[in-house]
Design a protein around this motif. Structure first.
Motif, PDB file in Angstrom:
ATOM      1  N   GLU A 202      -7.816  12.111   1.369  1.00 12.66           N
ATOM      2  CA  GLU A 202      -8.990  11.286   1.068  1.00 12.66           C
ATOM      3  C   GLU A 202      -9.402  10.415   2.254  1.00 12.66           C
ATOM      4  O   GLU A 202     -10.579  10.298   2.573  1.00 12.66           O
ATOM      5  CB  GLU A 202      -8.684  10.410  -0.143  1.00 12.66           C
ATOM      6  N   ASN A 203      -8.396   9.805   2.917  1.00  8.88           N
ATOM      7  CA  ASN A 203      -8.725   8.817   3.943  1.00  8.88           C
ATOM      8  C   ASN A 203      -8.800   9.374   5.364  1.00  8.88           C
ATOM      9  O   ASN A 203      -9.526   8.847   6.197  1.00  8.88           O
ATOM     10  CB  ASN A 203      -7.713   7.671   3.904  1.00  8.88           C
TER      11      ASN A 203
ATOM     12  N   GLN B 110      -2.660  13.138  -1.423  1.00 11.31           N
ATOM     13  CA  GLN B 110      -3.993  12.713  -1.836  1.00 11.31           C
ATOM     14  C   GLN B 110      -4.528  11.604  -0.926  1.00 11.31           C
ATOM     15  O   GLN B 110      -5.695  11.593  -0.544  1.00 11.31           O
ATOM     16  CB  GLN B 110      -3.922  12.221  -3.273  1.00 11.31           C
ATOM     17  N   PHE B 111      -3.631  10.678  -0.592  1.00  6.33           N
ATOM     18  CA  PHE B 111      -4.013   9.542   0.240  1.00  6.33           C
ATOM     19  C   PHE B 111      -4.513  10.011   1.603  1.00  6.33           C
ATOM     20  O   PHE B 111      -5.561   9.585   2.087  1.00  6.33           O
ATOM     21  CB  PHE B 111      -2.805   8.601   0.396  1.00  6.33           C
TER      22      PHE B 111
ATOM     23  N   GLU C 227       0.836  -1.198   0.000  1.00  5.08           N
ATOM     24  CA  GLU C 227       0.000   0.000   0.000  1.00  5.08           C
ATOM     25  C   GLU C 227       0.878   1.258   0.000  1.00  5.08           C
ATOM     26  O   GLU C 227       0.596   2.218  -0.717  1.00  5.08           O
ATOM     27  CB  GLU C 227      -0.885  -0.018   1.258  1.00  5.08           C
TER      28      GLU C 227
ATOM     29  N   ASP D 115       0.975  11.723  -4.296  1.00  5.55           N
ATOM     30  CA  ASP D 115       0.131  10.596  -3.889  1.00  5.55           C
ATOM     31  C   ASP D 115      -0.113  10.580  -2.383  1.00  5.55           C
ATOM     32  O   ASP D 115      -1.225  10.314  -1.918  1.00  5.55           O
ATOM     33  CB  ASP D 115       0.778   9.272  -4.295  1.00  5.55           C
ATOM     34  N   VAL D 116       0.944  10.865  -1.622  1.00  4.22           N
ATOM     35  CA  VAL D 116       0.819  10.845  -0.162  1.00  4.22           C
ATOM     36  C   VAL D 116      -0.227  11.864   0.276  1.00  4.22           C
ATOM     37  O   VAL D 116      -1.113  11.559   1.090  1.00  4.22           O
ATOM     38  CB  VAL D 116       2.169  11.184   0.517  1.00  4.22           C
TER      39      VAL D 116
ATOM     40  N   GLU E 191       3.833   1.452  -1.208  1.00  2.01           N
ATOM     41  CA  GLU E 191       4.442   1.571  -2.541  1.00  2.01           C
ATOM     42  C   GLU E 191       3.440   2.075  -3.578  1.00  2.01           C
ATOM     43  O   GLU E 191       3.761   2.894  -4.423  1.00  2.01           O
ATOM     44  CB  GLU E 191       4.993   0.217  -2.989  1.00  2.01           C
ATOM     45  N   LYS E 192       2.218   1.533  -3.471  1.00  2.00           N
ATOM     46  CA  LYS E 192       1.212   1.843  -4.489  1.00  2.00           C
ATOM     47  C   LYS E 192       0.673   3.255  -4.356  1.00  2.00           C
ATOM     48  O   LYS E 192       0.512   3.970  -5.343  1.00  2.00           O
ATOM     49  CB  LYS E 192       0.050   0.840  -4.362  1.00  2.00           C
ATOM     50  N   HIS E 193       0.351   3.667  -3.107  1.00  2.00           N
ATOM     51  CA  HIS E 193      -0.384   4.914  -2.938  1.00  2.00           C
ATOM     52  C   HIS E 193       0.351   6.014  -2.187  1.00  2.00           C
ATOM     53  O   HIS E 193      -0.197   7.096  -1.989  1.00  2.00           O
ATOM     54  CB  HIS E 193      -1.710   4.632  -2.215  1.00  2.00           C
ATOM     55  N   MET E 194       1.569   5.717  -1.694  1.00  2.00           N
ATOM     56  CA  MET E 194       2.257   6.751  -0.916  1.00  2.00           C
ATOM     57  C   MET E 194       3.712   6.880  -1.318  1.00  2.00           C
ATOM     58  O   MET E 194       4.567   7.180  -0.498  1.00  2.00           O
ATOM     59  CB  MET E 194       2.142   6.428   0.586  1.00  2.00           C
ATOM     60  N   SER E 195       4.004   6.659  -2.601  1.00  2.00           N
ATOM     61  CA  SER E 195       5.408   6.621  -3.008  1.00  2.00           C
ATOM     62  C   SER E 195       5.925   7.968  -3.523  1.00  2.00           C
ATOM     63  O   SER E 195       7.114   8.123  -3.731  1.00  2.00           O
ATOM     64  CB  SER E 195       5.617   5.534  -4.059  1.00  2.00           C
TER      65      SER E 195
END
Lengths: 464, 464
Positions: free
Chosen positions: A266-267, A262-263, A249, A259-260, A251-255
């Protein structure tokens, strides 16, 4: 006067030094770091600590409980932050008044070192890296790694490697214990280390207008299925925030910074506001997700003079908040057994392994079970209902029906008996289920739902 | 020309040297023992080896199969010795002709070293103890432990410690692998070592009138519940005999010469006669029971140049006779993947771990399961009946219904698929059981009993 050598001046090592100081033994502690009291910044993990009953009892025996508890922040409930960033649900830890205490690792460690050093039979040797133990020669192999001269260690030596000996050697040198590693080929030593799929990264929330930016006396929780965020208050009005997620996760969404951001946005929208984009992006660029390991071994003692305690004997994933508490209880249990055995070290070691290995294995399994819950079980309504039901029964039958979490956290009931009691509860419930008619069940359900509404929904994960 | 360094010149290390010699790579092998070909007596365990299909296939790829098989003793069945010392039951391993081969460990090892050395790109450095691997510097740390000068190792050094490097480093340094131990703190390396309650002691039966004292072409077995004796023939007409028993049993019933004699006389009367009182008493006074360890780890490779094979990656208890065979298959599988990947080491390493970890874990579990059977299941008649039934069905459906033992021993079906196939067989049988009427079952039972009587009873443990 017997002599004990302690490998490691971390939490469990420092507490052990206090215990043996009080016992009147000669104490030498070897620690690879510099004296943390003289350091500006201490390296290493810090996942905030939650002190609960076992840890408190262990501190009480050396007169440190009240002081330490006063230095911490009491937490009475979990506060679950929903994904909308605006609504929350609150779940008390136990009955009114029952709480855990959020503690700063470094401060706690410093207090214990200072306390132990008050006794002049206790000597700390910092910048001394423990390398191994030599069972045949009954010596601990230590290396001085400081820049300057050796500050009068147990034995002088021309080389930076020293060999020191004592009646008892306690290895409190952590999950990656060099002492344990040097014993790995010892015949019939069972050993197990297992990394979980999740890693973690730590962040910080600063005070807002000189006050806590979030309610301080709760354990903040942003459960989002397979990843989750937590926040614990510190005495200085900051919060230590930790995100747990599978390495994949990360790697996929916080790399990357975009992205970080946004992650988090959003969450964890409310946490995002308080952490700030820049801080999040800076921390993610500076540190990689850290792994979490679970370690079991047996026996915990070797020959007639070596014993492992704390993470060196039983590292666990942090999802039950028992790592430090179990390590502190090790010191207390060892001390209790030494008393029973009139200071006979050999008998104490055997009895300690006999008693403590199964306890350690049990809490390690419970912590891992909570990790599995984090991924799956928490979303089942039967699980939430059981929690409400447990606390409700506990209110009416306080000594008979103690919920699993409360037994682990608010008592010193041995972990193995905790699990036994839980099985007994499960059996009772399953029998009840068979006996009670559908009508009665429906009634109980209505009652439970009513209660659940009154006390707020249950959190998605049980954490700390 | 790529270069490979192999840590350890034991069975798997020496076979790997043959593989990479054939592949045209430059090969260096570091081994802590002296050259066993020059030694009178080789120290260490030897539990006789049973070569089966996986091992044979691996030897075949480097042209050694026929020679090695000819040097061994074929075993076609198990021969169970009853406690009266006079009656026996015989259980074929598979269909007529199917057999395993009893091999002398030392001889096999010597042949492979000699074979590898025929190639002048291969160099063995004996008396070089592998200490650790340095992932950052991509070096293997080796120490020369011989008395004289260093015999031109990969890199010269003033100190006895050398650092050698290569494109690929294969750790075949056994269950207590120093390479693996130095990787123990590598992030996310899962590791498990577990000792079983049993230990073993080896004995010998000498030739009688210049011939085998027992029938040579069977696996001799004296199963006695929780302890057991086995004997395998050697080419020189001796037998290697091994007793397996819980350590407690050794302490309770075999701790002095008188007790040992009585224990053997009572439980293995026929073996006792052949071993002789003096030999038994001498061996028991000279050696202590040796422990048996099971080791799992994951991954099997590290960075882009280190891989563990054989016992260094997967030590198992000896109750399925697959330790060496699985280790040899490692070499073959690695070679097959290297071919597929056109010698791309990095891709090969990832694919090897992906493939081999689960295979290794599966055979380790099967071996442990057989150990549990040894203690309990073997005495259940349902278990024996299943064995007879399996072989009977296999006779009529040779490609469809292969018994578990045969799949493991006489094929190269991946261990994981073996277990899948067995589960499929179990499901079929369980469905059959539901469908077939009680009458039919009774008929089948009569048939099975008839067959069982004709082919002799099944042994109490499946071993080797």
């Amino acid at each position: 006067m017997p002599k004990v050598i302690i490998a490691g001046a971390g939490l469990v090592g420092a507490l052990n030094a206090c215990y043996f100081a009080k016992r009147g033994w000669q104490v030498e502690v070897y620690e690879y770091r510099k004296d943390i009291r003289t350091m500006k910044h201490v390296h290493g993990r810090s996942i905030n600590l939650a002190l609960s009953q076992r840890g408190k009892s262990a501190l009480e025996a050396v007169g440190l409980k009240d002081y330490i508890v006063n230095q911490g922040v009491p937490l009475y409930a979990r506060l679950v932050h929903n994904k909308d960033g605006k609504t929350f649900s609150r779940q008390p830890y136990g009955q009114p008044g029952e709480h855990i205490v959020s503690i700063n690792r470094r401060h706690l460690n410093e207090v214990m070192i200072t306390q132990a050093e008050k006794c002049d039979r206790v000597r700390f040797f910092f910048e001394h890296k423990v390398r191994s133990v030599d069972l045949d020669k009954k010596e601990l192999v230590v290396e001085y790694i400081g820049g300057s001269k050796i500050p009068q260690p147990g034995k002088k030596s021309e080389s930076p490697q020293l060999r020191v000996s004592a009646d008892l050697i306690i290895a409190c040198d952590g999950a990656y214990s060099a002492v344990r590693r040097s014993l790995q080929t010892h015949p019939r030593f069972d050993y197990h280390q297992e990394y979980i799929a999740h890693g973690y990264i730590e962040l910080n929330i600063l005070p807002k207008s000189n006050d806590y930016a979030l309610e301080p006396n709760v354990f903040h929780l942003w459960p989002r299925g397979h990843f989750t965020l937590i926040a614990l208050a510190n005495k200085d009005k900051t919060f230590t925030v930790t995100i747990f997620a599978p390495f994949e996760e990360f790697e996929k969404h916080m790399s990357n910074p975009h992205d970080v951001q946004q992650f988090f946005q959003e969450n964890f929208p409310d946490a995002y506001e308080l952490l700030g984009r820049d801080h999040i992006q800076e921390m993610f660029s500076r540190v990689k997700p850290q792994p979490l390991v679970s370690i079991k071994c047996s026996p915990h003692h070797f020959s007639d003079f070596v014993v492992l305690m704390g993470d060196a004997a039983h590292a666990m994933v942090p999802f039950y908040g028992q790592g430090m508490n179990c390590g502190f209880e090790d010191c207390l249990v060892f001390s209790e057994i030494l008393d029973q055995m009139n200071d006979d070290i050999q008998k104490t070691l055997a009895a300690y392994t006999e008693n403590r290995v199964k306890e350690a294995h049990t809490i390690i399994d419970l912590a891992m079970y909570n990790y599995d819950e984090l991924k799956d079980l928490v979303n089942h309504s039967s699980y939430k209902l059981r929690k409400v039901f447990d606390l409700w029964l506990n209110k009416w039958l306080p000594n008979t029906w103690i919920p699993l979490y409360s037994m682990v956290t608010f008592t010193r009931i041995p972990y193995t008996q905790v699990v036994e009691a839980r099985r007994w509860q499960d059996r009772i419930l399953s029998r009840l289920g068979s006996v009670i008619s559908a009508t009665t069940l429906a009634g109980a359900f209505v009652l439970a739902v009513h209660f659940a509404k009154r006390s707020g929904k249950l959190p998605k994960i049980q954490f700390g």
